[in-house]
Design an enzyme around this catalytic site. Structure first.
Site, PDB file in Angstrom:
ATOM      1  N   ARG A  81      -7.560   0.739   0.926  1.00 27.33           N
ATOM      2  CA  ARG A  81      -6.928   2.045   0.682  1.00 27.33           C
ATOM      3  C   ARG A  81      -7.457   2.673  -0.606  1.00 27.33           C
ATOM      4  NH1 ARG A  81      -1.155   0.087   0.628  1.00 27.33           N
ATOM      5  NH2 ARG A  81      -0.509   2.233   0.224  1.00 27.33           N
ATOM      6  N   ARG A 115       5.787  -3.055   2.770  1.00 27.42           N
ATOM      7  CA  ARG A 115       4.975  -2.321   3.744  1.00 27.42           C
ATOM      8  C   ARG A 115       3.849  -3.217   4.217  1.00 27.42           C
ATOM      9  NH1 ARG A 115       3.496   3.693   1.763  1.00 27.42           N
ATOM     10  NH2 ARG A 115       1.469   3.048   2.553  1.00 27.42           N
ATOM     11  N   ARG A 151       5.750  -3.935  -4.535  1.00 26.71           N
ATOM     12  CA  ARG A 151       6.569  -2.830  -4.027  1.00 26.71           C
ATOM     13  C   ARG A 151       7.413  -3.271  -2.826  1.00 26.71           C
ATOM     14  NH1 ARG A 151       3.971   2.940  -2.456  1.00 26.71           N
ATOM     15  NH2 ARG A 151       2.909   1.875  -0.753  1.00 26.71           N
ATOM     16  N   LYS A 169       3.748   8.444  -6.062  1.00 27.37           N
ATOM     17  CA  LYS A 169       3.922   9.748  -5.415  1.00 27.37           C
ATOM     18  C   LYS A 169       5.280   9.838  -4.705  1.00 27.37           C
ATOM     19  CE  LYS A 169       0.228   9.739  -2.774  1.00 27.37           C
ATOM     20  NZ  LYS A 169      -0.426   8.475  -3.155  1.00 27.37           N
ATOM     21  N   ARG A 198      -6.047  14.817   2.081  1.00 25.42           N
ATOM     22  CA  ARG A 198      -6.679  13.604   1.579  1.00 25.42           C
ATOM     23  C   ARG A 198      -8.195  13.643   1.748  1.00 25.42           C
ATOM     24  NH1 ARG A 198      -2.085   9.674   2.048  1.00 25.42           N
ATOM     25  NH2 ARG A 198      -2.804   7.569   1.649  1.00 25.42           N
TER      26      ARG A 198
END
Ligand code: AMP
Length: 225
Positions: A179, A168, A135, A21, A96
């Site tokens: 998540r 992160r 990531r 995203k 969300r």
């Protein structure tokens, strides 16, 4: 890039964590100049600044749970009331939950506005986990990388600005699982809601970022420049 192509376009970018995203939002913003409004980025900035909001949400974000709707509501009421959001926006990571979608509808209805499109990026879960574990992002300019699929030229250093690349804190396997659970249970039902109202555009998020971007642009007329 011309702003005209995207002016007045109100888009929501949906998808589980790790579907790309943020990467796609950056490309869309670059092309049409819509403000990119990411609740995750807003919350991380509040945590970094140590603001009262940041102190409240830090432990929740750390666990990978969703921040309560009332808090997100306050953040988004304020953010969407700013001048730059008047002429269109790209929402990333919001809404969300069903309650957040209701809130967004109310905010837009007050202004006589409506959403133009909800883009849902779809990627199978095993690939999502691999993407999130590798990531990295630049602490200075926010550029994103992947240790295997999109490595920087020099390990740990941002190609664009020379900043340090970091992981992160919520990109660990345990928090990723949480998540994804939150997404399945609380956010996935929204995809159905937007499908029923005819706003949904499902996009295959597999492949290179530019391939995914091409699919989005081909399907959203307001993004063609
Ligand atoms: P993201 O950067 O979108 O993956 O968001 C990171 C974290 O911020 C999430 O795991 C949640 O803890 C929190 N968060 C972001 N957006 C929302 C939202 N719309 N509602 C509730 N929590 C959110």
């Amino acid at each position: 890039m011309s702003v005209a192509g995207g002016a007045g376009v109100r888009l929501v970018l949906m998808g589980a964590p790790g579907v790309g995203k943020g990467t796609q939002a950056a490309e869309i913003t670059r092309r049409v100049g819509l403000p990119h409004i990411s609740t995750g980025d807003l919350l991380r900035a509040a945590i970094r600044d140590g603001s009262p909001l940041g102190r409240k949400v830090a432990p929740i974000v750390e666990r990978g749970d969703l921040v309560p709707d009332a808090l997100i509501g306050e953040v988004m009421e304020e953010r969407l009331s700013r001048k730059d959001a008047e002429g269109g926006f790209l929402l990333d990571g919001f809404p969300r939950t069903v309650a957040q979608a209701d809130l967004l509808d109310r905010i837009l209805a007050r202004r006589g506005q409506a959403l133009d499109r909800v883009i849902s990026i779809e990627v199978p879960e095993p690939e999502i986990i691999e993407r999130l574990v590798g990531r990295r992002s630049c602490g200075r300019c926010g550029a994103t990388y992947h240790v295997r699929y999109q490595p920087p030229k020099v390990e740990g250093i941002c190609d664009r600005c020379g900043g340090e690349l970091t992981r992160r804190p919520d990109d660990t396997e345990a928090v990723i699982a949480e998540r994804l659970r939150a997404y399945r249970e609380q956010t996935a039902p929204l995809v159905e809601r937007y499908r029923k109202t005819g706003l949904l555009l499902s996009v295959d998020g597999r492949g290179r970022p530019d391939e995914v971007f091409g699919r989005i642009v081909a399907a959203v007329p307001g993004l063609r420049s």
